[in-house]
Write an enzyme that holds these catalytic residues in place. Structure first.
Site, PDB file in Angstrom:
ATOM      1  N   ASP A   1      10.827   0.605   7.033  1.00  0.00           N
ATOM      2  CA  ASP A   1      10.782   1.948   7.616  1.00  0.00           C
ATOM      3  C   ASP A   1      12.223   2.409   7.868  1.00  0.00           C
ATOM      4  OD1 ASP A   1       8.839   4.009   9.064  1.00  0.00           O
ATOM      5  OD2 ASP A   1      10.372   3.533  10.546  1.00  0.00           O
TER       6      ASP A   1
ATOM      7  N   HIS B   1       1.278   1.310   5.801  1.00  0.00           N
ATOM      8  CA  HIS B   1       2.698   1.467   6.111  1.00  0.00           C
ATOM      9  C   HIS B   1       3.323   0.251   6.773  1.00  0.00           C
ATOM     10  CE1 HIS B   1       6.460   3.260   7.272  1.00  0.00           C
ATOM     11  NE2 HIS B   1       6.210   3.049   8.545  1.00  0.00           N
TER      12      HIS B   1
END
Length: 309
Positions: free
Chosen positions: A99, A288
């Site tokens: 991320d 994610h």
């Protein structure tokens, strides 16, 4: 055994978790996460003969949280990584980020290739510097309520995310779309588009959730949000590296269902700036939170990569 300690780095004190001996691998977390996001990576990498270090990044957890927004630029974040590597007594490391941590990892490899033996981006691919500031681009592409633009308002997202920290993490990690659009006065917040999940995702235990809740109850969210508040400033600061290549050997790992793929794509332009991109690993059925959701696949990909360096 996991060892926690603190190191003076780049004008701040960083909390790090460390395990193993051998060539250094530094693991950089994203938002809203902490060193604990890499809990499944320590033992396998250490068992394979590596020294594994995961810090709480600037603004997070038990690491210092400067008050000024401009203390969270990409130059500060890269400086923290370089300073950490040297403070650990090493000259170089494999740098792995997820991320926002991936953006820091890619930029560390770009700005200081001399200290990066290899770079791995998880979720977020290498992002070429665009022709306009990032927040101008996201506003044009996704609207003014895109989360990165929403995060710019000082105190607003900070208060929303801190109101019920447990609910924030349940909604953020589970990502169950709200069945009804947000109602009420004012613009919808970051969490309004997600429903409270009936159960936690299978990869997240109640103990895991409690760890994140305790960490962010203590630290708040402002430090992490300040990374977003420097997106346009970072664009200005990195003008000299326009189209510069990311030279070290590289690996990109992405979950097949990761929402990031809808706005940050590994396209031909991105691949051009990483001439030594050795592999792209798509993790089927993964969202994610890649290294937490599918640790075995991520660990195997990391080990396959670092063994070639």
């Amino acid at each position: 055994m996991l060892h926690h300690h603190r190191i003076s780095v780049n004008g701040i004190t960083m909390h790090v978790a460390e395990q193993g001996e051998g060539p250094l691998i530094v693991l950089l977390h994203g938002f809203p996460e902490s060193w604990y996001s890499w809990r499944h990576q320590f033992q396998p990498l250490a068992d394979a003969g590596y020294r594994v270090v995961a810090p709480d990044m600037r603004g997070y957890g038990e690491t210092d949280r400067p008050a000024e927004v401009d203390q969270y630029t990409i130059l500060h974040l890269v400086g923290d990584v370089v300073g950490l590597i040297h403070a650990l007594g090493e000259n170089h490391a494999v740098v792995v980020g997820h991320d926002w941590g991936a953006m820091v990892a890619w930029n560390t490899a770009l700005l200081r290739p001399d200290v990066v033996r290899g770079v791995v981006g998880v979720s977020v691919p290498p992002l070429p510097r665009g022709p306009v500031p990032p927040l101008v681009d996201t506003r044009e592409r996704f609207g003014a309520d895109f989360y990165q633009n929403y995060f710019q308002l000082p105190g607003v997202a900070d208060a929303e995310l801190s109101k019920d920290v447990a609910s924030t993490f349940r909604k953020t990690f589970a990502r169950v779309p709200a069945s009804q659009p947000p109602t009420g006065d004012g613009e919808p917040g970051f969490l309004d588009r997600s429903a409270e999940p009936d159960t936690l995702p299978g990869w997240l235990t109640e103990s895991d959730l409690a760890t994140f809740v305790d960490q962010f109850t203590a630290s708040g969210f402002t430090g992490g949000l300040n990374w977003y508040r420097n997106l346009d400033r970072n664009w200005e600061l990195t003008a000299a590296w326009q189209d510069a290549p990311i030279a070290p050997p590289a690996l990109y790992i992405s979950g097949e269902l990761d929402i990031v793929r809808s706005f940050y794509a590994l396209d031909d332009h991105a691949k051009m700036i990483v001439p030594n991109l050795r592999a792209v690993v798509d993790v089927p059925g993964c969202g994610h939170w890649t290294q937490q959701e599918r640790p075995a696949e991520v660990n195997n990909a990391l080990l396959d990569f670092v063994r070639t360096l």
